[in-house]
Design an enzyme around this catalytic site. Structure first.
Site, PDB file in Angstrom:
ATOM      1  N   PRO A   1      77.289  -7.367 -18.985  1.00  0.00           N
ATOM      2  CA  PRO A   1      78.158  -6.465 -19.959  1.00  0.00           C
ATOM      3  C   PRO A   1      77.647  -5.977 -21.113  1.00  0.00           C
ATOM      4  CG  PRO A   1      78.803  -8.672 -19.902  1.00  0.00           C
ATOM      5  CD  PRO A   1      77.799  -8.792 -19.023  1.00  0.00           C
TER       6      PRO A   1
ATOM      7  N   ARG B   1      73.772   4.966  -1.287  1.00  0.00           N
ATOM      8  CA  ARG B   1      74.598   6.038  -0.697  1.00  0.00           C
ATOM      9  C   ARG B   1      73.957   7.423  -1.132  1.00  0.00           C
ATOM     10  NH1 ARG B   1      78.013   8.978  -3.470  1.00  0.00           N
ATOM     11  NH2 ARG B   1      79.583   9.392  -1.806  1.00  0.00           N
TER      12      ARG B   1
ATOM     13  N   GLU C   1      77.916 -18.474 -18.957  1.00  0.00           N
ATOM     14  CA  GLU C   1      78.011 -17.914 -20.046  1.00  0.00           C
ATOM     15  C   GLU C   1      76.666 -16.858 -20.358  1.00  0.00           C
ATOM     16  OE1 GLU C   1      79.626 -17.154 -23.157  1.00  0.00           O
ATOM     17  OE2 GLU C   1      80.368 -18.506 -21.617  1.00  0.00           O
TER      18      GLU C   1
ATOM     19  N   ASP D   1      80.395  15.220  -4.736  1.00  0.00           N
ATOM     20  CA  ASP D   1      81.089  13.864  -5.254  1.00  0.00           C
ATOM     21  C   ASP D   1      81.633  13.936  -6.623  1.00  0.00           C
ATOM     22  OD1 ASP D   1      80.188  12.343  -3.030  1.00  0.00           O
ATOM     23  OD2 ASP D   1      78.704  11.357  -3.922  1.00  0.00           O
TER      24      ASP D   1
HETATM   25  N1  ADE Z   1      78.293  -9.380 -15.665  1.00  0.00           N
HETATM   26  C1  ADE Z   1      79.266  -9.829 -16.132  1.00  0.00           C
HETATM   27  N2  ADE Z   1      80.281  -8.878 -16.495  1.00  0.00           N
HETATM   28  C2  ADE Z   1      79.388  -7.473 -16.078  1.00  0.00           C
HETATM   29  C3  ADE Z   1      79.679  -6.262 -16.205  1.00  0.00           C
HETATM   30  N3  ADE Z   1      80.543  -5.717 -16.808  1.00  0.00           N
HETATM   31  N4  ADE Z   1      78.498  -5.448 -15.764  1.00  0.00           N
HETATM   32  C4  ADE Z   1      77.434  -6.118 -15.187  1.00  0.00           C
HETATM   33  N5  ADE Z   1      77.326  -7.336 -14.900  1.00  0.00           N
HETATM   34  C5  ADE Z   1      78.238  -8.135 -15.587  1.00  0.00           C
END
Ligand code: ADE
Length: 249
Positions: free
Chosen positions: A87, A152, A114, A167
């Site tokens: 994230p 794709r 974690e 797209d």
């Molecule tokens: N791992 C945990 N959350 C994630 C996300 N939002 N994007 C990519 N990998 C992740």
């Protein structure tokens, strides 16, 4: 293209990779995919892959020695991106997917729990990608989203019927409305232009529908879209107060 994914849960990939277009891409020889188990690279008899974080706090951290060994065993070339799904990464967009679709090989690294020891990033990760501003329990679903969005776009995967250049997001706009038979459904009719046979008019109508939808739903995208004079004229018409009022507050 060859894609290797490293994961503590490699079985998570099977159902998606063995169905629909991801399967066809492999069947047609356009994609070679393998999910590898990080645990296979644990050195001790308990096959330990994670440990408690230094400094305390919750969760478990994937050990650097195990994960770096796993990545190195795949022998990525220096020009092969080794992508950690996280994230904290750069947001996955159509442009990122299109860039990755040009490459012969990707290595995807999926964290779980974690996270991964920071030294893995320093030693073996070239890129970090996020699929959105929310947190998943692991990188596997994110890796699958990335794989689908990239594969794709490889020429031949969707065939001519599934051209990707219109797209949503491919040209900076959302796609407009689509219709198929029947011509009237519960009193709702297909726009007459689509059955007129005037290809140029249909193309212009589609372009205007894409602009309308983008203006209604994601107006900020219009700032970076390549717009023609005709596009701008249509947007001016839309911006007149009476045209296509939004039902949202
Ligand atoms: N791992 C945990 N959350 C994630 C996300 N939002 N994007 C990519 N990998 C992740």
């Amino acid at each position: 293209m060859k894609i290797d994914a490293l994961s503590l849960f490699p079985a998570m990939f099977a159902s998606i990779m063995n169905a629909s277009m991801m399967w066809k891409a492999q069947d047609r020889g356009l994609l070679s995919f393998r999910a590898h188990d990080i645990r296979d690279y644990a050195a001790d008899k308990h096959r330990q892959v994670d440990d408690a974080p230094y400094g305390g706090g919750g969760g478990m951290i994937i050990k650097p020695d195990v994960l770096v060994r796993a990545i190195e065993a795949l022998r990525p070339a220096t020009e092969t991106p080794v992508i950690l799904l996280s994230p904290q990464g750069k947001l996955l967009t159509h442009q990122v997917a299109a860039q990755l679709a040009q490459l012969p090989r990707l290595v995807l690294v999926c964290g779980h729990y974690e996270g991964v020891d920071e030294r893995v990033r320093q030693l073996a990760i070239t890129d970090e990608i996020s699929i959105g501003d929310y947190v998943l329990t692991g990188g596997e679903l994110a890796a699958l989203v990335l794989i689908d969005s990239v594969v794709r776009l490889i020429p031949g995967v969707l065939g001519a019927q599934g051209a990707t250049d219109r797209d949503s997001h491919a040209d900076g706009l959302l796609e407009g409305a689509h219709y198929t038979r029947p011509p009237v459904y519960r009193g709702l009719t297909v726009p007459a232009i689509l059955t007129s046979g005037h290809h140029a008019e249909v193309a212009r109508w589609r372009r205007r529908q894409a602009l309308l939808r983008t203006w209604q739903r994601r107006p900020e995208l219009l700032k970076n879209a390549a717009l023609t004079d005709d596009d701008r004229e249509w947007l001016r018409q839309l911006q007149r107060p009476s045209a296509a009022p939004s039902l949202l507050t």
